[in-house]
Design an enzyme around this catalytic site. Sequence first.
Site, short mmCIF file in Angstrom:
data_model
loop_
_atom_site.label_atom_id
_atom_site.label_comp_id
_atom_site.label_asym_id
_atom_site.label_seq_id
_atom_site.Cartn_x
_atom_site.Cartn_y
_atom_site.Cartn_z
CG HIS A 137 -1.97 0.93 1.32
ND1 HIS A 137 -1.78 2.26 1.59
CD2 HIS A 137 -3.30 0.77 1.15
CE1 HIS A 137 -2.95 2.89 1.60
NE2 HIS A 137 -3.89 2.01 1.33
CG ASP A 214 0.44 -1.96 6.40
OD1 ASP A 214 -0.53 -2.00 7.18
OD2 ASP A 214 0.39 -1.44 5.27
CD GLN A 217 -6.80 -4.67 4.36
OE1 GLN A 217 -7.71 -5.41 4.76
NE2 GLN A 217 -7.04 -3.49 3.81
CE LYS A 240 -7.39 0.05 6.05
NZ LYS A 240 -8.04 0.28 4.75
CB CYS A 380 -3.57 3.00 -1.75
SG CYS A 380 -4.91 4.15 -1.49
#
Lengths: 425, 425, 150, 150
Positions: A137, A214, A217, A240, A380
């Site tokens: 991303h 990261d 997700q 999220k 992104c």
Amino acid sequence: MQHQTIAPDALDRIRADFPELAEQVQGHALAYLDTGATALRPTPVLDAERVFAQTRTAAVHRGAHTLAALATVAYEEARERIAAFVGADADEVSWTQNATDALNMIGLSLARAQRGPHEQLVDLGPGDVIVTTEAEHHANLLPWQDLAAATGATLRIIPVDDDGVWTADDARAAIDERTRVVAFAHVGNVTGLVAPVAEVVAAARAVGALTVLDACQSAPHIALDLHALDVDAAAFSSHKMLGPGGVGVLYLRRALGLALPPARTGGSMITTVTLEGAEWMPPPQRFEAGTQAVTQVVGLAAATEYLDAVGLDAIAAHEHALGQRLVDGLATIDGIRIVGPQPGQERAGLASIVVDGVHAHDVGQLLDAQGVAARVGHHCAQPLHRRLGVAATTRASTYLYTTEAEVDRFLDAVSGVRAYFGVGR
Amino acid sequence: MQHQTIAPDALDRIRADFPELAEQVQGHALAYLDTGATALRPTPVLDAERVFAQTRTAAVHRGAHTLAALATVAYEEARERIAAFVGADADEVSWTQNATDALNMIGLSLARAQRGPHEQLVDLGPGDVIVTTEAEHHANLLPWQDLAAATGATLRIIPVDDDGVWTADDARAAIDERTRVVAFAHVGNVTGLVAPVAEVVAAARAVGALTVLDACQSAPHIALDLHALDVDAAAFSSHKMLGPGGVGVLYLRRALGLALPPARTGGSMITTVTLEGAEWMPPPQRFEAGTQAVTQVVGLAAATEYLDAVGLDAIAAHEHALGQRLVDGLATIDGIRIVGPQPGQERAGLASIVVDGVHAHDVGQLLDAQGVAARVGHHCAQPLHRRLGVAATTRASTYLYTTEAEVDRFLDAVSGVRAYFGVGR
Amino acid sequence: MSGLDELYQQIILDHAKARHGEGALSADAAHAERFERNPTCGDEIRLRIAIDGAHVDAVGWEGQGCSISQASASIVGQDVPGLTREDAQLRVDAMRRMLRTRGEHDDADLDLLGDASAFEGVAKFPMRVKCAMLPWVALEDTLRQVTARD
Amino acid sequence: MSGLDELYQQIILDHAKARHGEGALSADAAHAERFERNPTCGDEIRLRIAIDGAHVDAVGWEGQGCSISQASASIVGQDVPGLTREDAQLRVDAMRRMLRTRGEHDDADLDLLGDASAFEGVAKFPMRVKCAMLPWVALEDTLRQVTARD
Ligand SMILES: Cc1ncc(COP(=O)(O)O)c(C=O)c1O
Ligand SMILES: Cc1ncc(COP(=O)(O)O)c(C=O)c1O
């Protein structure tokens, strides 16, 4: 392998907590398959925020009056709750505007650390290397470009294959003695690829490089234990994972947080300020300049309670099944290219596709006309799309509230796309 | 001079919108005199947030599906609303985490601009001067210390007098040919001093220096027209003006915004990204990396509607009267020192005091025991307090919902402090 | 007794004025020194101890802050000199139990603490716990310093 | 006609395939060139014009994107060559009225726009307005460039 999942009646009860699922779109019941962009908010989370806003609004860590004290206690309890949710200690968790802010904070703090006089944990200069992947991303790519530009270090990219997949071997090939930072997504937001965290961390450790995860997700979807994963830093976003917007989470392993200077300065993060300079508080406050999104942090804590009540393992199993249904179904449709791990391989509960001969925007429009909300665009991740040779893809992503019927509506709608646009007949 | 104010029945109706005002504290009705730290939230604002969260949660500026489109429209309409509220154009207004973040953003962007290759609007290096005052909030001091350290520029301080007051002459004396940035608070959060904006801006313009206005304590309380004030940049926080936390507002005059590079990078602020670098969108998106606090921005728009419905002039008149009542009352109490403009002089609707012989923390405790929520401490202005020769002060601050009776309860409680602690008998 | 009077017991107000131990030990005469600050309210203390073998020989401090922190420093200045280093640490532990763990302390703790037991009411005011603990935290650190040097 | 069929009228789908004007003008032969990009969805176009006095002599473009933007480019490529520069600008204005100002356009605009009037349904899809406008915005800029040089 995964036995416990979300039972049908539990799913009904969950869905009743999300009023937006009852919305009509273009004359159809909404099928929300865009959780990868942002998750819907359940009523209990909104209730927690509202009750707090109406009875506990006050300055935290600043006031001495009763409401300020009560607000401070609630705020710090929320921090403990959220830290525990991802296997961290409370003092390792700071709030930011969003995950992007958290990743920038790491980069900017590392850049500032180079200027001294603070203890220098990571040397970054010409010849030193920052490693990330081609599938990231933009939030986990641009801050590293910026850090490289600010310090003279080199940014090295772990390449992906034609499906957008990279492996532990690819990572090991990119990490060398001069590597100082390795940043990568736990779960790819386009590919659904689950990164080989243990292998990457081992390779980074071996050369003394910091690891930055990261977790945007992953934190919402699988039980996360940051201490067990042994990464040095991590970032994810409240919005999220059923929480409100405006809150990102920055995890810094205790030793790293203590060594890093803050990227932003101001109130509530200092001990002593003179006209010449300032002494900073220890983490987590050091990284929280100014008034924080207190109500939203309390909302995020309620969101983690909601997720825990359903059970992260059940959520993961539910999404795993939906993810398999997605790719298995897509594999039967003509003229569809699935990005990321192919059918039969492990993937998260999301799938991105290319429809041969039809632009993703047109695909999205056709889905939308049937009430199916999927995401189209580059998500992104322009470098990844460039590598895949397409401008845009169409992504369906799932969460605890997603049903098989919704996945099937997506598959149905996708089946009709090429015919509608007169392609491939 | 100020005729139109908030009528008693209107005040009752306003107060009914703030459920927290009905809270009991230590067995007393709450008298909330800590708006200077954070304002209470009215039900219409919370309702606007909730309705949006339950029906319009979706990714803005990223999705193509219907809900994403509706959310995007609402979000951009909110931006127009908030920009209009402060006399700015929509593309001059970006969101940040809080006002502190907005001020840091200006400093970090200016630092980055020095590194090129972006167009360089402001040269900052050894010999160049950044000017701010001795009365600033840490949020408007530390980022300038950081900017000076990053660029080699010098930070010069406009000094205050024994009351904590500075004048246009003091500012003019500090601004010289090498001055590049002049940053100051519109209204002092400790002193209640209203800055001579026109004079400072004129002096800065004359030498080509940028002006940065910390509008945290003015935007909520007086009708602001940033174009008319002619400053180059400004910052304020949603949570001080009836809006939710987690939203700061960064105003950058169009030409400045177009010239400045972003301090943070990531999704939603780029046009083209390659593995080597990125091209940025124009403002306001350029300064909004990552997912923004959409629901909260919509809430802030509702807050500005609420404030406009009451009328900023009426609010200012109401608070003006309360401020005068505060200082006039304090002037009659023995052993009290009023910080900032003295009785009879212009000041905002807040007052900070020193009670001779009693530490502010003890004062606050006694107030709290009577249900009066005031703020004690250094109010994030340690240099000012050092100059005043005290470690801490006690501050009462008012807003549209504050009553004369609440001000009187504060005055009553303060009258009893020295006796309770056995001082001055 | 109202909540407030529980917090500000007369003995505390008296100690806040008495300021036992203030300025009682110069930097030269001290074996360990510690500066502690409560960033929220600005209370600060510089506390010094002098050691004689197993015993705390003298305690001195300089500082400013609210009556709670000043009274607490005065009690440290009054009660700690003459204690064994071990006993001094036991008092720190008892203070912490009394103030931080909401009711997990017992009468033995109160007895041990003497004048400092007057801070029992502070536990109900979480924002003030740090004030009361400040000199004790500084004391604990100085004890740790001398132990580390043993 | 459903909302979707209003958006994707057959004439639009046909133009998306026909791609009139694609590659029709080399950089050397052009008098002005403009690259436009829709950052949200990635649609992009490079549009060139050649001028003959008061007239647009030729239009050529390269680009990629959704059927709306590609069809729109095809219509520009088909209809704009031969118009006066002024008339070309009038069509840009009419497109903008039709797409951006929700019903403020009139039948005269639709007549003027010819095939491009098929985009009328796009106004109901705000996220797609930029796609339809993309080649027209590029065209407007090239016209501005040549005017500036006059
Ligand atoms: C004058 C002034 N500047 C800056 C700030 C910082 O605002 P925030 O904490 O919302 O970032 C405040 C409030 O705390 C303030 O009163
Ligand atoms: C993998 C990944 N990283 C980073 C981000 C950025 O998160 P945010 O926009 O909340 O800052 C996202 C979501 O957009 C994401 O999916």
